[in-house]
Design an enzyme around this catalytic site. Sequence first.
Site, mmCIF file in Angstrom:
data_model
loop_
_atom_site.group_PDB
_atom_site.id
_atom_site.type_symbol
_atom_site.label_atom_id
_atom_site.label_comp_id
_atom_site.label_asym_id
_atom_site.label_seq_id
_atom_site.Cartn_x
_atom_site.Cartn_y
_atom_site.Cartn_z
ATOM 1 N N ASP A 67 0.863 -1.172 0.000
ATOM 2 C CA ASP A 67 0.000 0.000 0.000
ATOM 3 C C ASP A 67 0.906 1.231 0.000
ATOM 4 O OD1 ASP A 67 -2.331 1.568 0.295
ATOM 5 O OD2 ASP A 67 -2.015 1.661 2.451
ATOM 6 N N PHE A 110 -11.550 19.866 -9.578
ATOM 7 C CA PHE A 110 -10.461 19.056 -10.133
ATOM 8 C C PHE A 110 -10.994 17.713 -10.622
ATOM 9 C CE2 PHE A 110 -7.314 15.706 -9.689
ATOM 10 C CZ PHE A 110 -6.194 16.262 -10.291
ATOM 11 N N LYS A 128 -4.832 26.152 -11.054
ATOM 12 C CA LYS A 128 -3.613 25.409 -10.694
ATOM 13 C C LYS A 128 -3.783 23.974 -11.156
ATOM 14 C CE LYS A 128 -4.902 23.797 -6.072
ATOM 15 N NZ LYS A 128 -4.731 23.896 -4.642
#
Length: 1162
Positions: free
Chosen positions: A416, A556, A579
């Site tokens: 992980d 986003f 951004k």
Amino acid sequence: CMCVLTRSLNPFSGGQCAGEEDWVDNRTVYIGHKEPPPGAEAYIPQRYPDNRIVSSKYTFWNFVPKNLFEQFRRIANFYFLIIFLVQLIIDTPTSPITSGLPLFFVITVTAIKQGYEDWLRHKADNSVNQCPVHEVQHGKVVRKQSRKIRVGDVMLIKENETFPCDLILLSSSRDDGTCFVTTASLDGESSHKTYYAVQDTKAYTTEEEVDSIKATIECEQPQPDLYKFVGRVNIYMDNEPVARPLGSENLLLRGATLKNTAYIYAVAIYTGMETKMALNYQTKTQKRSAVEKSMNAYLVVYLCILIGKAFINTVLKYVWQADPNQDEPWYNNRTDAEKERHIVIRAFTDFLAYMVLFNYIIPVSMYVTVEMQKFLGSYFIMWDDDMYDKELGESAVVNTSDLNEELGQVEYVFTDKTGTLTENNMEFIECCVDGHVYVPQAICNGQVMPGSDTMDMIDSSPGPRARESEELFFRALCLCHTVQVKEEETVDGIKHGLHSGRPSSFYISSSPDEVALVEGMKRLGYTYLRLKDSHMEILNREDQVERFELLEVLTFDSVRRRMSVIVRASTGEVYLFCKGADSSIFPRVVSGKVEEVKDRVEHNAIEGLRTLCVAYRALTPEQYEETYRLLNEARLALHDRDRRLAEAYDQIETQLVLLGATAVEDRLQEEAADTVESLHQAGMKVWVLTGDKMETAAATCYASKLFRRGTRVLELTTKRTEEQSLHDALFDLSRTVLRPHREPSGLGLDPDPVSGLSGECSDFGLIIDGATLSAVLQPGPEASSAGDYKEIFLEICRNCSAVLCCRMAPLQKAQIVKLIKASKEHPITLAIGDGANDVSMILEAHVGIGIMGKEGRQAARNSDYAIPKFKHLKKMLLVHGHYYYIRISELVQYFFYKNVCFIFPQFLYQFFCGFSQQPLYDTAYLTLYNISFTSLPILLYSLMEQHINIDILRKDPTLYRDISKNCLLRWPIFIYWTILGVYDAMVMFFGAYFLFDNTTFTSNGQMFGNWTFGTLVFTVLVFTVTFKLVLDTHYWTWINHFVIWGSLIFFVVFSLLWGGIIWPFLNYQRMYYVFMQMLSSGPAWLSIILLITAGLLPDVVKKVICRALWPTTTERIQVPRPQPGPATPAFIQRHHQGCVPNLVVSQPGCVPICVLGTHRDA
């Protein structure tokens, strides 16, 4: 009141929710168990499971039968049971106790061990199931146990509490009906995520109001996908239903935690083992190591040898007795009835008797010794001070000791990311504005990192002209985000917003790097205060509060890889701040210092930092109106809403002016990069499986050295499969990675001795996401003509030095591990993780390791081993795993060897006793050979042996390759040990036989009998097999000396006592004075010495020749070096000066060289 289940192909009338048309069946949940209004559709009552979670394997009632069934699945246990039953049924040369007692001991010890482990699981389950929760009943809050929750119950959850089941959010303490949740234990992301209440119930914020809700929820049956949920809620107002859609943004999953929200009300829809988290658990199955499989294979071979021996002796017995002069002797006391039985029955009885006589070739004591070795050996991990973590106050834990040696055979490591490789702390490193670099004090999740200096301007400060760009950049980062502000509270509970003009608040967000950026701006003088009444407030360097009206947020997504906000300043100007990743910003930039910023971005990317570019655009009132119209039309669209929004964003985010870039680092765990590099050098392939975003995960892979600087990263993601079909994408990647093999580069690249991969292979890394992986594992109709996608995918992965799988659901992690396990090489896999989302892959892998991290203890509880930090994996595999495998492989081979030596003379003896089933050895020797005389030395060897120093194993990971692929238990080595055993047995038997040819063997002319002959063979046998172990031992302690020489002394003392005393409980004493008589003969002493030497000599000669001509890397290191002279590299000097070698064996085939490190404390 009962919840209901209705099944239909089209469950709802009227309009359908997204994805509804794919439903096969659904469930209808009545909120608060209130009856539907009159006239509602008829339903069939259905009982749902309660909220119990079960991770245990046994219950009180099924433990004995289930455990016995699992134990007798072992070939050895089943075999010994059959032998025991044969001894009970027929007349055999040995007593049933000799097989029954050891078998009973093995079964009992194993059952106690497994029962204790399962009891610990029951205990952990009970702590979860009996956890107190709060339910709303009849307008009041009632406290009850978690296991008693039913589908339809309305629950009250308070801040920082974990959700006890899967819930639909009805209302929250926040006015907008939202709540914030961390899902760290589910998908590994510790960031805060926003969930939304049902629009028509968010105003119900008291127990009485919530209890008055009359509504039903229709939703799909439970399924394991954490990110998908489809349903709708029908709210009855004046008996008229109002339908609202439900999606994953309304579903709160079991195991997630409520944050930054005082309380919520929610209704249970999936409980117990039907929750999404429970559906992602793998079934706990019995794991078996590669060594145990080898043992079973060898057991089958020896079983065949045993049957062959018994068959040959049975046939030869009747051939022998066919001569009337050689019939069965009268003194065997056979009755006429026994003699007149059918020849087949007599032959079968004799066959079984021979099976019992020779059955010691497969000793039950080996399995006892292996169990004890594994159990006692596991304590070395728990006692290891190097694997103790002072911060957590925890040391390593062994949950199952059955897989110790598997730690030395790992070929694939699946890890992980969040909380395992990383500490899950984002650190703001620097920002670049128009080519000027700013490095503030290191910020990590709001904390100033120790050792950081004050603000440092690497380049000179910008002039007055550039000041405007600098301030715009800082404001852009303070405004372009989705960060929430949580105010800190004092002890008396009063909230304080500002202290001395500075806020006492901290930031939370769904993206931890957004928090790092906002904190970084705070350190550079611009502080984000809050979002209030659609206005964002920031505090500038002059301690003045600036207010910006938030007009739009362009969220986003992973395809655009950027986000934007549109704000209106107090002066009236409208700005779009954007951004995103450099690849998505640079093509949209029309001005700004692009080259300077691009150079800095590339520099930071090489350093493994996460980079973002920042740009802006000033909007005129007309441009803003057009922007608003585009967004509004897209948001109101009923069809293709996502596509139309994407098109609108694409039109709006253009004509940008570049301001600068930022660099953020996700802090790796201590020594994580060194551990990954060591695993690579040891020949293991490391895969990162994470639920995180691709960009985040890729940056971590570079920082942890999973991807190196020269790695060519290939992508197999949703973005690529949208541009070309999966079939084409797979074949393109396959051609890319296989081309270097077909067409030599001509650069003269030699295979990389460190990575174990060819020079070309080490240049490739692969990134794949969860959606594409699903398509690969479950291809559509187009795959039928194109062949199997799995094989192509595996071929690509084999030729990549590292693989990153992002956006993975927990069950997909297990599917990846299973796919690799089932590939044609059948490699040994290891999975390591720290959250509940990693449990499935931990259970699926051959070896599962849990990290005692911040995301709860589910992974540690369900794992085979638990360690405090990722760095401890290095010592666990390279040192402990190496030792465990070396020790147990010697134990297994040695046990088979010493039992061939033990039983083969018994087989040869039948040729000289008329095949009468006469034992060569006394019953006491038969019983105690494996239990007392030869068991303790090999047990101690298998616990203490260190063929190479610990420091060398840790410093030189390539030594791990010497034991890979189960090389010490391969068939050629097994055959060598067997041949050696047969040779030693023949030396013992025929050596003693020819020495006995002179029957007047003693000085007084007394003849030796058959028991003296057997005792002489047995004495040579015990000394030979013990000295064989002495020759194989490299690591000597006083315990070794005590046990080895003590075992031999015990044998001599026992033989003297057994033959020198009249035992009253024996009917006959055939061994009386036999041992003393044998030792009184000089030739007997000489024969013992000669036969031991003759038995050991070939093995010694073979070892000397092999070490001289074909030494392995391990054997080269074992060769002692002379004391270093003035110009000699100091290899042994570490023993005298306390230093640790930094480098051992730079390349295979070279003499070991040690470069001295620093002096270390004793």
